[in-house]
Design an enzyme around this catalytic site. Structure first.
Site, PDB file in Angstrom:
ATOM      1  N   SER A   1      -6.642   8.926  19.282  1.00  0.00           N
ATOM      2  CA  SER A   1      -5.444   9.166  18.292  1.00  0.00           C
ATOM      3  C   SER A   1      -4.978  10.458  18.898  1.00  0.00           C
ATOM      4  O   SER A   1      -5.286  11.154  19.624  1.00  0.00           O
ATOM      5  CB  SER A   1      -5.948   9.603  16.889  1.00  0.00           C
ATOM      6  OG  SER A   1      -6.881   8.527  16.297  1.00  0.00           O
TER       7      SER A   1
ATOM      8  N   MET B   1      -9.678   1.562  16.821  1.00  0.00           N
ATOM      9  CA  MET B   1     -11.001   2.009  16.632  1.00  0.00           C
ATOM     10  C   MET B   1     -11.553   2.366  17.865  1.00  0.00           C
ATOM     11  O   MET B   1     -11.727   1.384  18.792  1.00  0.00           O
ATOM     12  CB  MET B   1     -11.718   0.849  15.784  1.00  0.00           C
ATOM     13  CG  MET B   1     -13.182   1.416  15.495  1.00  0.00           C
ATOM     14  SD  MET B   1     -13.909   0.166  14.332  1.00  0.00           S
ATOM     15  CE  MET B   1     -13.957  -1.260  15.687  1.00  0.00           C
TER      16      MET B   1
ATOM     17  N   HIS C   1       2.744   6.798   5.306  1.00  0.00           N
ATOM     18  CA  HIS C   1       3.517   5.709   6.440  1.00  0.00           C
ATOM     19  C   HIS C   1       4.143   4.873   5.770  1.00  0.00           C
ATOM     20  O   HIS C   1       4.816   4.235   6.238  1.00  0.00           O
ATOM     21  CB  HIS C   1       2.278   4.910   6.990  1.00  0.00           C
ATOM     22  CG  HIS C   1       1.209   5.845   7.846  1.00  0.00           C
ATOM     23  ND1 HIS C   1      -0.006   5.440   8.377  1.00  0.00           N
ATOM     24  CD2 HIS C   1       1.687   6.870   8.768  1.00  0.00           C
ATOM     25  CE1 HIS C   1      -0.548   6.036   9.239  1.00  0.00           C
ATOM     26  NE2 HIS C   1       0.584   7.013   9.784  1.00  0.00           N
TER      27      HIS C   1
ATOM     28  N   HIS D   1      -7.721   7.909   6.645  1.00  0.00           N
ATOM     29  CA  HIS D   1      -6.594   6.902   6.669  1.00  0.00           C
ATOM     30  C   HIS D   1      -6.937   6.110   5.402  1.00  0.00           C
ATOM     31  O   HIS D   1      -7.778   5.027   5.612  1.00  0.00           O
ATOM     32  CB  HIS D   1      -6.583   6.190   8.143  1.00  0.00           C
ATOM     33  CG  HIS D   1      -5.588   5.195   7.940  1.00  0.00           C
ATOM     34  ND1 HIS D   1      -5.507   3.848   8.688  1.00  0.00           N
ATOM     35  CD2 HIS D   1      -4.308   4.714   7.308  1.00  0.00           C
ATOM     36  CE1 HIS D   1      -4.599   3.032   8.577  1.00  0.00           C
ATOM     37  NE2 HIS D   1      -3.725   3.670   7.634  1.00  0.00           N
TER      38      HIS D   1
ATOM     39  N   HIS E   1       3.647   4.946  13.692  1.00  0.00           N
ATOM     40  CA  HIS E   1       2.586   5.426  12.749  1.00  0.00           C
ATOM     41  C   HIS E   1       1.126   4.999  13.328  1.00  0.00           C
ATOM     42  O   HIS E   1       0.163   5.433  12.869  1.00  0.00           O
ATOM     43  CB  HIS E   1       2.832   4.807  11.440  1.00  0.00           C
ATOM     44  CG  HIS E   1       2.244   3.339  11.544  1.00  0.00           C
ATOM     45  ND1 HIS E   1       2.726   2.247  12.240  1.00  0.00           N
ATOM     46  CD2 HIS E   1       1.722   2.579  10.527  1.00  0.00           C
ATOM     47  CE1 HIS E   1       2.058   1.215  11.877  1.00  0.00           C
ATOM     48  NE2 HIS E   1       1.340   1.393  10.911  1.00  0.00           N
TER      49      HIS E   1
ATOM     50  N   LEU F   1     -12.443   6.391   8.158  1.00  0.00           N
ATOM     51  CA  LEU F   1     -12.246   7.933   8.400  1.00  0.00           C
ATOM     52  C   LEU F   1     -13.150   8.168   9.820  1.00  0.00           C
ATOM     53  O   LEU F   1     -14.150   7.532  10.169  1.00  0.00           O
ATOM     54  CB  LEU F   1     -13.274   8.209   7.071  1.00  0.00           C
ATOM     55  CG  LEU F   1     -13.414   9.796   6.988  1.00  0.00           C
ATOM     56  CD1 LEU F   1     -13.959   9.768   5.569  1.00  0.00           C
ATOM     57  CD2 LEU F   1     -14.441  10.323   7.640  1.00  0.00           C
ATOM     58  N   GLU F   2     -12.506   9.146  10.458  1.00  0.00           N
ATOM     59  CA  GLU F   2     -13.254   9.350  11.835  1.00  0.00           C
ATOM     60  C   GLU F   2     -13.493  10.718  11.907  1.00  0.00           C
ATOM     61  O   GLU F   2     -12.426  11.512  11.727  1.00  0.00           O
ATOM     62  CB  GLU F   2     -12.083   8.892  12.805  1.00  0.00           C
ATOM     63  CG  GLU F   2     -12.568   7.822  13.776  1.00  0.00           C
ATOM     64  CD  GLU F   2     -11.362   7.176  14.685  1.00  0.00           C
ATOM     65  OE1 GLU F   2     -11.183   6.213  15.118  1.00  0.00           O
ATOM     66  OE2 GLU F   2     -10.756   8.324  15.298  1.00  0.00           O
TER      67      GLU F   2
ATOM     68  N   ASP G   1       0.870  -1.279   0.053  1.00  0.00           N
ATOM     69  CA  ASP G   1      -0.115   0.093   0.044  1.00  0.00           C
ATOM     70  C   ASP G   1       1.021   1.489  -0.081  1.00  0.00           C
ATOM     71  O   ASP G   1       1.315   1.849   1.323  1.00  0.00           O
ATOM     72  CB  ASP G   1      -1.005   0.120   1.159  1.00  0.00           C
ATOM     73  CG  ASP G   1      -2.194   1.001   1.019  1.00  0.00           C
ATOM     74  OD1 ASP G   1      -2.026   1.710  -0.030  1.00  0.00           O
ATOM     75  OD2 ASP G   1      -3.109   0.959   1.856  1.00  0.00           O
TER      76      ASP G   1
ATOM     77  N   HIS H   1      -8.389   0.552   6.893  1.00  0.00           N
ATOM     78  CA  HIS H   1      -8.558   2.038   6.388  1.00  0.00           C
ATOM     79  C   HIS H   1      -9.881   2.390   6.973  1.00  0.00           C
ATOM     80  O   HIS H   1     -10.964   1.837   7.106  1.00  0.00           O
ATOM     81  CB  HIS H   1      -8.570   2.189   4.900  1.00  0.00           C
ATOM     82  CG  HIS H   1      -7.171   1.736   4.482  1.00  0.00           C
ATOM     83  ND1 HIS H   1      -6.857   1.112   3.072  1.00  0.00           N
ATOM     84  CD2 HIS H   1      -6.121   1.771   4.923  1.00  0.00           C
ATOM     85  CE1 HIS H   1      -5.794   1.171   2.863  1.00  0.00           C
ATOM     86  NE2 HIS H   1      -5.086   1.509   3.960  1.00  0.00           N
TER      87      HIS H   1
END
Lengths: 163, 478
Positions: free
Chosen positions: B382, B378, B330, B239, B401, B210-211, B100, B208
């Site tokens: 963060s 999750m 990353h 992310h 990371h 989204l938050e 990735d 992956h």
């Protein structure tokens, strides 16, 4: 249906898959065609077969079983795949990588595998396809802890998939 | 089976350990690990340190190879590793970047607070999920022609600006200004282009996400102010990476290098570490292709940003804005000068963390140091960190990371109870929009190390400064 000999059901696909893994442990004396084994971050795929051709076909079945929900289906069409590689292990990675790339680019599930010719460096196969969208993701087929070896009752291949 | 024992390691500081070059005769440099004692003991039960030692064998590798506290076992390279190799006569390894390419995170800062959003949070989460394709096999809303895809690959964020998905100021807040100078669409394999052409602007699956978050605590007021952060503020963390395009690019270059290594007289302990001299045609071709895939990843995160901004305005009002704080990679290899030596710095599951004053940083962050974002597992926290001069001196300007996986996906499935997980997230006041139950279970908090410990180790070593802690209030994932 993919001819892996396991039951199908209507559970979420990952429960279905866990059931298949459990079933594979019960196949004493009849080695499971493939198993999805534990790896700290990824998936380790182990395939077995009486011949080199069969172990390559079973590795492909294992990878497709991870990517797609297994349903009753007959191939809508067939494609021919020819792979050349520097050695037997690289041939396995390239074979699975080719299927992964075609499956994810073209939204196809590969459900039948007929390996017509195979040696240390070359494989020719016919693969049966149905249109399908993957329900799980594999980024790549890696060379890590890669093995294709002859064992007492046939062949065994191990490959780590980056998921 | 696990050949590294505690006795093989030297503790050179409270959270710094070394496996000396003498440990294995093919090592060219020492291997250093940043971790507390508990983490070290956990790592001795897996193979990530052996994988770290393997990276110390590369021709041209610079002293030392590094593992961050979020290190875990990968395939070839460990996840959470930094390996710098002399550009002049050293190698570049696609496996040292990973499949990735330019997976990374970006943080968006709103002008509003958690309290102000109030009950509109559920609608906001739903609208973001509608706007951003998530999960396996979802194609993006943008249909690119072959020529447009080449423009994405060659010019990165410049394409995003031209296409109306980004502003000039967005581009300034991305590493390399969102355009890798070395990028060449011609070096990207055709099949990689085919695999990725309909995936621009998609989040993908796996880890992956989204938050939507709230700033829970500020640790360093001055730096937080420089980054535009304040307590109670709502932020968005994205992310994702280069999707199938990056995966296929890496796949094909691992194979190419595997076939030419012997011609250059290079042997590696694991085939997945295949490499070629950086200055050789194969090394250069990979570098150009990787840079192009990195441009694709930056555009991917930018197109998602644009979609989130649209959702934001649709739910909260046209006056509401989401400013990009910064975008960090990353998984990438970069040409950087360290100690007067031009190096190819491979970061695989590690973040660049340049210290104050570095000329690569946007002017607004030059005093504070580079913003770094560390997504926790999750439903937990963060962190926002800042790069330091110690990082420049000790770790090739790099830090951790993320939290780092500690349970395999299979173990997570066996131990995590879906209903209980959903209830726990709900009880914590978190709106969850997930495409699949499996995706949620595999990424459950217990599958990861405690992010607080990871970040504390980085702070203890002086590699990074803690700036702020963010708590999720809504999660969107595949």
């Amino acid at each position: 249906m993919i001819s892996n000999g396991y039951s199908k059901g209507l559970q979420p696909h990952w429960l279905h898959r866990l059931g298949r893994e459990a079933a594979s442990a019960e196949h004493r004396g009849h080695a499971a065609p493939f198993e999805l084994l534990e790896h700290p971050a990824d998936i380790r795929l182990r395939a077995r077969g009486a011949t080199l051709a069969e172990v390559f076909a079973n590795a492909a079945r294992g990878m497709m079983a991870y990517l797609f929900e297994l349903v009753e289906a007959k191939p809508e069409r067939w494609e021919r795949i020819e792979i050349t590689a520097p050695d037997r292990e690289a041939l396995l990675v390239d074979w699975l990588s080719e299927l992964l790339c075609r499956a994810t680019s073209n939204y196809n599930a590969y459900i039948s595998f007929q390996v017509d010719e195979i040696d240390e460096h070359r494989l020719v196969a016919r693969v049966g396809i149905v249109s399908a969208v993957a329900i799980d993701d594999i980024k790549a087929v890696t060379h890590h802890e890669l093995a294709v070896r002859k064992c007492n009752d046939g062949w065994e291949a191990t490959v780590v998939l980056d998921v | 089976m696990y050949p590294i024992a505690l006795a093989d390691m030297q503790q050179i500081a409270p959270c710094t350990w070394e496996i000396p070059r003498s440990f294995r005769k093919d090592m060219r440099v020492n291997a250093r690990l940043y971790a507390n004692r508990e983490m070290v003991e956990h790592l001795l039960a897996e193979r990530s340190l052996e994988q770290l030692v393997n990276t110390a064998t590369f021709p041209g590798v610079q002293e030392p190879v590094l593992a961050m506290p979020d290190i875990h076992q990968g395939y070839g390279f460990p996840i959470g590793g930094v390996v710098a190799v002399r550009a002049e006569d050293g190698v570049i390894s696609p496996g040292g970047v990973g499949y990735d390419i330019n997976c990374g995170v970006r943080l968006l800062a709103s002008t509003t607070t958690h309290k102000d959003i109030g009950e509109r949070l559920a609608a906001l989460a739903t609208q973001i999920q509608r706007n951003v394709p998530t999960g396996v096999g979802r194609s993006g809303r943008i249909k690119l022609s072959d020529e447009e895809l080449d423009a994405v690959l060659d010019t990165g964020m410049h394409w995003a600006i031209t296409a109306g998905h980004a502003s000039e100021s967005d581009a300034e807040l991305v590493e390399e200004n969102g355009c890798f100078a070395a990028a060449s669409a011609d070096a990207v394999p055709e099949r990689a282009k085919k695999r990725g052409i309909d995936q621009l602007g998609t989040l993908g699956a796996g880890n992956h996400f989204l938050e939507v978050q709230r700033v829970e605590s500020i640790f360093d007021t001055e730096r937080a102010k420089a980054f535009g952060l304040f307590e109670g503020q709502v932020t968005v963390l994205i992310h994702t990476g280069s999707r199938g395009l990056g995966h296929q690019t890496c796949t094909e270059y691992v194979r190419r290098m595997d076939q030419v290594m012997a011609d250059y007289g290079i042997t590696v302990p694991d085939r997945e570490l295949s490499c070629a001299p950086f200055k050789a045609p194969e090394g250069q071709a990979y570098f150009h292709a990787m840079a192009a895939a990195a441009n694709f990843a930056w555009c991917n995160r930018q197109v998602i940003t644009h979609a989130v901004r649209e959702a934001w305005r649709a739910v909260l009002g046209a006056h509401e804005a989401l400013a990009l704080v910064y975008d960090v990679s990353h998984n990438v290899a970069k040409l950087e000068e360290h100690g007067g030596v031009l190096c190819v710095v491979h970061r695989k599951g590690a973040t660049r963390a340049f210290g104050p004053g570095h000329e690569e940083l946007p002017a607004r962050y030059r005093k504070a140091g580079q913003p770094v974002f560390i997504p926790g597992s999750m439903g937990t926290a963060s962190y926002v960190l800042s790069g330091t001069e110690t990082a420049m001196q000790e770790s090739f300007g790099s830090t951790c990371h993320g939290a780092g996986r500690q349970l395999s996906r299979r173990k997570a499935k066996e131990t995590v109870v879906y209903d209980r997980l959903c209830r726990a997230l709900h009880d914590a006041g978190i709106e969850v929009r997930a495409a699949s139950a499996k995706g949620l279970i595999e990424e459950a908090p217990e599958a990861y190390k405690a992010v607080d410990q990871v970040v504390d180790v980085m702070a203890e070593t002086g590699i990074a400064v803690k700036v702020a802690r963010l708590r999720p209030i809504a999660i969107v994932k595949g």
